[in-house]
Design a protein around this motif. Structure first.
Motif, PDB file in Angstrom:
ATOM      1  N   LYS A  17      49.943 -25.075  40.528  1.00 28.78           N
ATOM      2  CA  LYS A  17      48.762 -24.237  40.287  1.00 28.78           C
ATOM      3  C   LYS A  17      48.509 -23.314  41.485  1.00 28.78           C
ATOM      4  CE  LYS A  17      43.699 -24.598  40.020  1.00 28.78           C
ATOM      5  NZ  LYS A  17      42.549 -25.543  39.916  1.00 28.78           N
ATOM      6  N   HIS A  18      48.611 -23.866  42.686  1.00 26.30           N
ATOM      7  CA  HIS A  18      48.327 -23.068  43.873  1.00 26.30           C
ATOM      8  C   HIS A  18      49.512 -22.204  44.296  1.00 26.30           C
ATOM      9  CE1 HIS A  18      44.245 -24.299  44.814  1.00 26.30           C
ATOM     10  NE2 HIS A  18      44.572 -25.456  44.280  1.00 26.30           N
ATOM     11  N   LEU A  19      50.720 -22.624  43.984  1.00 22.95           N
ATOM     12  CA  LEU A  19      51.872 -21.764  44.243  1.00 22.95           C
ATOM     13  C   LEU A  19      51.783 -20.488  43.410  1.00 22.95           C
ATOM     14  CD1 LEU A  19      54.940 -24.191  44.446  1.00 22.95           C
ATOM     15  CD2 LEU A  19      54.064 -22.730  46.266  1.00 22.95           C
ATOM     16  N   LEU A  20      51.315 -20.618  42.183  1.00 24.55           N
ATOM     17  CA  LEU A  20      51.210 -19.458  41.289  1.00 24.55           C
ATOM     18  C   LEU A  20      50.219 -18.422  41.812  1.00 24.55           C
ATOM     19  CD1 LEU A  20      51.353 -21.215  37.800  1.00 24.55           C
ATOM     20  CD2 LEU A  20      53.034 -19.607  38.738  1.00 24.55           C
ATOM     21  N   LYS A  21      49.316 -18.848  42.691  1.00 21.49           N
ATOM     22  CA  LYS A  21      48.379 -17.906  43.302  1.00 21.49           C
ATOM     23  C   LYS A  21      49.011 -17.166  44.477  1.00 21.49           C
ATOM     24  CE  LYS A  21      44.334 -20.775  42.171  1.00 21.49           C
ATOM     25  NZ  LYS A  21      43.176 -21.533  42.726  1.00 21.49           N
ATOM     26  N   ARG A  22      50.174 -17.680  44.938  1.00 22.86           N
ATOM     27  CA  ARG A  22      50.790 -17.152  46.149  1.00 22.86           C
ATOM     28  C   ARG A  22      52.170 -16.529  45.943  1.00 22.86           C
ATOM     29  NH1 ARG A  22      48.684 -19.574  50.996  1.00 22.86           N
ATOM     30  NH2 ARG A  22      46.892 -20.921  50.578  1.00 22.86           N
ATOM     31  N   THR A  23      52.792 -16.845  44.811  1.00 22.16           N
ATOM     32  CA  THR A  23      54.132 -16.323  44.565  1.00 22.16           C
ATOM     33  C   THR A  23      54.375 -16.217  43.063  1.00 22.16           C
ATOM     34  OG1 THR A  23      56.479 -16.571  45.158  1.00 22.16           O
ATOM     35  CG2 THR A  23      55.296 -18.585  44.544  1.00 22.16           C
ATOM     36  N   SER A  24      55.445 -15.557  42.686  1.00 24.32           N
ATOM     37  CA  SER A  24      55.778 -15.358  41.277  1.00 24.32           C
ATOM     38  C   SER A  24      56.270 -16.647  40.629  1.00 24.32           C
ATOM     39  CB  SER A  24      56.864 -14.284  41.164  1.00 24.32           C
ATOM     40  OG  SER A  24      57.466 -14.290  39.887  1.00 24.32           O
ATOM     41  N   ALA A  25      55.987 -16.790  39.347  1.00 27.34           N
ATOM     42  CA  ALA A  25      56.466 -17.955  38.599  1.00 27.34           C
ATOM     43  C   ALA A  25      57.985 -18.036  38.640  1.00 27.34           C
ATOM     44  CB  ALA A  25      55.985 -17.877  37.151  1.00 27.34           C
ATOM     45  N   HIS A  26      58.647 -16.884  38.724  1.00 23.71           N
ATOM     46  CA  HIS A  26      60.113 -16.866  38.731  1.00 23.71           C
ATOM     47  C   HIS A  26      60.683 -17.377  40.058  1.00 23.71           C
ATOM     48  CE1 HIS A  26      60.054 -14.789  34.929  1.00 23.71           C
ATOM     49  NE2 HIS A  26      59.277 -13.843  35.428  1.00 23.71           N
ATOM     50  N   ASN A  27      59.802 -17.597  41.028  1.00 23.16           N
ATOM     51  CA  ASN A  27      60.234 -18.109  42.326  1.00 23.16           C
ATOM     52  C   ASN A  27      60.022 -19.620  42.437  1.00 23.16           C
ATOM     53  OD1 ASN A  27      61.259 -17.637  44.968  1.00 23.16           O
ATOM     54  ND2 ASN A  27      59.189 -17.800  45.804  1.00 23.16           N
ATOM     55  N   ILE A  28      59.563 -20.247  41.336  1.00 29.78           N
ATOM     56  CA  ILE A  28      59.213 -21.670  41.332  1.00 29.78           C
ATOM     57  C   ILE A  28      60.128 -22.440  40.386  1.00 29.78           C
ATOM     58  CG2 ILE A  28      57.373 -23.359  40.906  1.00 29.78           C
ATOM     59  CD1 ILE A  28      55.363 -21.034  41.316  1.00 29.78           C
ATOM     60  N   VAL A  29      60.586 -23.597  40.847  1.00 30.63           N
ATOM     61  CA  VAL A  29      61.381 -24.503  40.009  1.00 30.63           C
ATOM     62  C   VAL A  29      60.634 -25.830  39.926  1.00 30.63           C
ATOM     63  CG1 VAL A  29      63.550 -25.743  39.735  1.00 30.63           C
ATOM     64  CG2 VAL A  29      63.547 -23.423  40.689  1.00 30.63           C
ATOM     65  N   ALA A  30      60.312 -26.241  38.714  1.00 26.58           N
ATOM     66  CA  ALA A  30      59.635 -27.523  38.501  1.00 26.58           C
ATOM     67  C   ALA A  30      60.681 -28.580  38.185  1.00 26.58           C
ATOM     68  CB  ALA A  30      58.632 -27.406  37.362  1.00 26.58           C
ATOM     69  N   LEU A  31      60.767 -29.598  39.038  1.00 20.87           N
ATOM     70  CA  LEU A  31      61.721 -30.684  38.830  1.00 20.87           C
ATOM     71  C   LEU A  31      60.991 -31.861  38.193  1.00 20.87           C
ATOM     72  CD1 LEU A  31      63.554 -30.540  42.289  1.00 20.87           C
ATOM     73  CD2 LEU A  31      64.196 -29.402  40.149  1.00 20.87           C
ATOM     74  N   ALA A  32      61.509 -32.332  37.072  1.00 16.61           N
ATOM     75  CA  ALA A  32      60.827 -33.409  36.351  1.00 16.61           C
ATOM     76  C   ALA A  32      61.829 -34.381  35.764  1.00 16.61           C
ATOM     77  CB  ALA A  32      59.963 -32.829  35.232  1.00 16.61           C
ATOM     78  N   ARG A  33      61.466 -35.640  35.763  1.00 18.42           N
ATOM     79  CA  ARG A  33      62.329 -36.655  35.159  1.00 18.42           C
ATOM     80  C   ARG A  33      62.376 -36.451  33.645  1.00 18.42           C
ATOM     81  NH1 ARG A  33      60.876 -42.644  36.783  1.00 18.42           N
ATOM     82  NH2 ARG A  33      58.896 -41.962  35.905  1.00 18.42           N
ATOM     83  N   ASN A  34      61.221 -36.127  33.069  1.00 11.55           N
ATOM     84  CA  ASN A  34      61.126 -35.880  31.627  1.00 11.55           C
ATOM     85  C   ASN A  34      60.730 -34.423  31.416  1.00 11.55           C
ATOM     86  OD1 ASN A  34      60.509 -35.733  28.908  1.00 11.55           O
ATOM     87  ND2 ASN A  34      59.341 -37.639  28.844  1.00 11.55           N
ATOM     88  N   VAL A  35      61.695 -33.588  31.070  1.00 11.01           N
ATOM     89  CA  VAL A  35      61.417 -32.156  30.943  1.00 11.01           C
ATOM     90  C   VAL A  35      60.484 -31.848  29.778  1.00 11.01           C
ATOM     91  CG1 VAL A  35      63.553 -31.460  32.067  1.00 11.01           C
ATOM     92  CG2 VAL A  35      63.523 -31.811  29.599  1.00 11.01           C
ATOM     93  N   ASP A  36      60.397 -32.745  28.804  1.00  7.75           N
ATOM     94  CA  ASP A  36      59.505 -32.525  27.665  1.00  7.75           C
ATOM     95  C   ASP A  36      58.047 -32.462  28.109  1.00  7.75           C
ATOM     96  OD1 ASP A  36      61.651 -32.495  25.932  1.00  7.75           O
ATOM     97  OD2 ASP A  36      61.497 -34.636  25.446  1.00  7.75           O
ATOM     98  N   LYS A  37      57.739 -33.160  29.221  1.00  7.64           N
ATOM     99  CA  LYS A  37      56.372 -33.161  29.726  1.00  7.64           C
ATOM    100  C   LYS A  37      56.046 -31.893  30.516  1.00  7.64           C
ATOM    101  CE  LYS A  37      55.844 -38.199  30.098  1.00  7.64           C
ATOM    102  NZ  LYS A  37      55.553 -39.340  31.037  1.00  7.64           N
ATOM    103  N   ALA A  38      57.058 -31.057  30.712  1.00  3.89           N
ATOM    104  CA  ALA A  38      56.888 -29.854  31.532  1.00  3.89           C
ATOM    105  C   ALA A  38      56.839 -28.577  30.703  1.00  3.89           C
ATOM    106  CB  ALA A  38      58.013 -29.771  32.555  1.00  3.89           C
ATOM    107  N   ALA A  39      56.574 -28.703  29.418  1.00  2.00           N
ATOM    108  CA  ALA A  39      56.569 -27.529  28.541  1.00  2.00           C
ATOM    109  C   ALA A  39      55.562 -26.472  28.990  1.00  2.00           C
ATOM    110  CB  ALA A  39      56.268 -27.965  27.106  1.00  2.00           C
ATOM    111  N   ALA A  40      54.437 -26.914  29.540  1.00  2.00           N
ATOM    112  CA  ALA A  40      53.410 -25.964  29.984  1.00  2.00           C
ATOM    113  C   ALA A  40      53.937 -25.076  31.105  1.00  2.00           C
ATOM    114  CB  ALA A  40      52.172 -26.711  30.452  1.00  2.00           C
ATOM    115  N   PHE A  41      54.815 -25.611  31.949  1.00  2.00           N
ATOM    116  CA  PHE A  41      55.396 -24.816  33.025  1.00  2.00           C
ATOM    117  C   PHE A  41      56.321 -23.737  32.458  1.00  2.00           C
ATOM    118  CE2 PHE A  41      55.088 -28.861  35.764  1.00  2.00           C
ATOM    119  CZ  PHE A  41      53.804 -28.531  36.171  1.00  2.00           C
ATOM    120  N   THR A  42      57.123 -24.125  31.484  1.00  2.00           N
ATOM    121  CA  THR A  42      58.039 -23.175  30.849  1.00  2.00           C
ATOM    122  C   THR A  42      57.262 -22.013  30.244  1.00  2.00           C
ATOM    123  OG1 THR A  42      59.581 -24.979  30.338  1.00  2.00           O
ATOM    124  CG2 THR A  42      59.876 -22.926  29.140  1.00  2.00           C
TER     125      THR A  42
END
Length: 282
Positions: A17-42
């Protein structure tokens, strides 16, 4: 690119949430054990990659192209050191240029048993000779707020911290600090941040605030560490978690959760979230 381990966890979500205030979404990689739980990031344009602390083969692939990595400490106490080692080894192999690691407040001198695996991880970071910065997080206020409801119901907030001062802050404050470090243009390698809330309080004072917020009498009842473990087990907590919480309270009685450096507020550029605000909001 900046990657975040445990991105779908409570701290990880706030960091993004706070990274998005400081840099582009394309500069962020969300690492998750279960990618299905990360749909909101996508949906926000953030790349999501599958990564599991316990499966080293997933980690090197997940960290390709990453320049900065936030290694959020594993939630599996007792298994953390080896899991963190897996991530650090993968980061080294993938060419990550900086690891920011969420350690524990004053880990190298802390009386809390929780410090042991953090100390081991800090030592390993130094051993493998990878640039790193330590975010030594103090207590999350939410750890205590989880006990508000039973305290209001019984009229007693129980613990084992005696009159120890606790300098906790909201989880989101620590997340904002991590985002600030990860996006800073100043060199961060080798820095150690001792992070804690601006205000310090005893559990007696916390109980008084809970009483004020609820309109019901709530007082603090101090227990011996062993008795606190039994009480937590009686409330349904697994023994390892009960023991960890009770030991941490005992550590607080020895000053293990106190810090008055105001490093956290300096890093995020504003005061930390007041205890009263969090209690009244909970």
């Amino acid at each position: 690119m900046i990657a975040i381990t445990g991105a779908t966890g409570q701290l990880g979500q706030f960091v993004i949430k706070h990274l998005l205030k400081r840099t582009s979404a394309h500069n962020i990689v969300a690492l998750a054990r279960n990618v299905d739980k990360a749909a909101a990031f996508t949906a926000q344009g953030i790349e999501v990659r599958q990564a599991d602390y316990t499966q080293p083969q997933t980690l090197v692939t997940a960290l390709q192209g990453v320049t900065k990595l936030l290694l959020i400490s594993s939630s599996e106490v007792g298994k953390r050191a080896i899991q963190h080692k897996n991530v650090i080894d993968a980061a080294k192999e993938a060419g990550v240029e900086l690891i920011a690691y969420t350690s524990l407040l004053k880990a190298d001198s802390s009386p809390l048993a929780l410090a042991e695996e953090h100390i081991e991880t800090e030592a390993y970071l130094k051993q493998v000779n990878i640039p790193y910065v330590l975010l030594r997080n103090g207590w999350y206020t939410e750890n205590y707020l989880a006990s508000m409801a039973p305290a209001i119901e019984t009229g007693q907030f129980i613990g084992a911290a005696q009159d120890g001062k606790i300098s906790s802050s909201a989880r989101e404050d620590y997340a904002e600090a991590a985002a600030a470090v990860l996006t800073s243009t100043a060199p961060q390698a080798g820095k150690v941040y001792e992070l804690a809330g601006d205000e310090s309080y005893t559990l007696t004072e916390l109980a008084a605030l809970i009483s004020e917020a609820s309109g019901k009498p709530v007082t603090y009842h101090n227990l011996a560490e062993a008795d606190f473990i039994k009480a937590l087990e009686g409330a349904g907590l697994p023994t390892p978690l009960a023991a960890m919480l009770a030991n941490s309270d005992n550590g607080a009685s020895q000053g293990g959760l106190f810090d008055d450096s105001h490093t956290l507020s300096a890093l995020i550029g504003h005061p930390t979230t007041p205890l009263k605000e969090l209690v009244f909001k909970h």
